[in-house]
Scaffold this motif. Sequence first.
Motif, short mmCIF file in Angstrom:
data_model
loop_
_atom_site.label_atom_id
_atom_site.label_comp_id
_atom_site.label_asym_id
_atom_site.label_seq_id
_atom_site.Cartn_x
_atom_site.Cartn_y
_atom_site.Cartn_z
N PRO A 243 2.84 -19.79 29.91
CA PRO A 243 1.76 -19.34 30.80
C PRO A 243 0.40 -19.84 30.32
CG PRO A 243 2.64 -17.51 29.51
CD PRO A 243 3.55 -18.66 29.29
N LYS A 249 0.00 -14.81 31.26
CA LYS A 249 0.59 -14.32 30.01
C LYS A 249 0.98 -12.85 30.14
CE LYS A 249 -1.93 -17.51 26.98
NZ LYS A 249 -3.00 -17.64 25.94
N ALA A 252 4.13 -12.75 32.16
CA ALA A 252 5.32 -13.11 31.41
C ALA A 252 5.82 -11.93 30.59
CB ALA A 252 5.02 -14.30 30.50
N THR A 269 12.87 -18.30 27.38
CA THR A 269 12.43 -16.91 27.23
C THR A 269 13.66 -16.04 27.00
OG1 THR A 269 12.65 -16.15 29.52
CG2 THR A 269 10.69 -17.46 28.98
N TYR A 332 2.41 -15.71 36.86
CA TYR A 332 3.36 -16.29 35.91
C TYR A 332 4.38 -17.18 36.63
CZ TYR A 332 7.28 -16.54 32.65
OH TYR A 332 8.32 -16.97 31.85
#
Length: 337
Positions: A243, A249, A252, A269, A332
């Motif tokens: 991000p 961010k 996320a 992730t 995101y």
Amino acid sequence: MRSLASAAYATACLLCLQGCAGWQSALDPKGPAADELAWLIWFFTGLCTLVWVLLMVTLIAPLLMGQRGGTEPLALDIGAERRKLRMVGAATALTAMILIGLTVLSFFANRTLAAIGSDAALTIRVTGHQWWWEVRYEDATPSRILTTANEIHIPAGEPVRLLLTSTDVIHSFWVPSLAGKLDLIPGHLNVLDIKADRPGVYRGQCAEFCGAQHANMGTFIIAEQRTKFDAWWNDQLKAAAAPASEEAKAGAELFIKRPCVMCHTIRGTPAGGRVAPDLTHIASRQTLAAGTLTMSRGNLAAWIADPQGAKPGVHMPMVELDGDQLNQIVAYLEGLK
């Protein structure tokens, strides 16, 4: 009145002909398989029309000729009966010849279709779900195996082999401009070979009723030059982009903490769910929800906020988010290209 009737007739013909073209028409072929099927459709239609016309003439002609005067209605005319018997015999023989001819044509058409993918270098496994398509690009190198959803990229001018199956009910894969339809059956693997003659976007549809959102189970085959296709594949193999903004961010982090992570995968992730579409590069797709919505920030937000509103009956649950949280997750996902 006559001119009005003529105008209405012409308008009706134009409306009917609209179905013979476009990105989802079997009569607008863009590949060898669709060409073969379209030729077969037109030949069958022309032949059946000719047979119907001859049959109508045969039925109407005696009515127009009428009964010859001065003849006894119950008298048996041996010559006439023999002529009628010969006509029935000739019609029966002609019918048998037509059926045999159509069978032979179908056989050669099937042989042509089977030969399309004989030298296919690319194999794609397409799995039907309620109501979306899982697309897995096979490769001898495990690190190059790619899984995406709903959009199928292929190199133009090259044969591609599709392996079709389902995880729940029977679906049917159909991209009319490129090939005929073929069922996706749980526990069974069907093979469909396709080839796009030129670059373009070809729309497909599930053609087997599979539940409440059957009508909103679309797909797109995107044919492009080999170099562009290779570049796309290489980009798709990359992990999700980090991000860039503070809002993204926060989105996320929120995505990982919410139920989204239980269903979706975002490579790079902790999100590793397998029951819903892979979102690693979701923003690079043209549509959302298997062709239901065009890709945009507004539609992405609407889909996350109320999936049942856009696609009633879909298995994606509604996640409670306030306005700021929704904007963060959208920010995101918008960066996942």
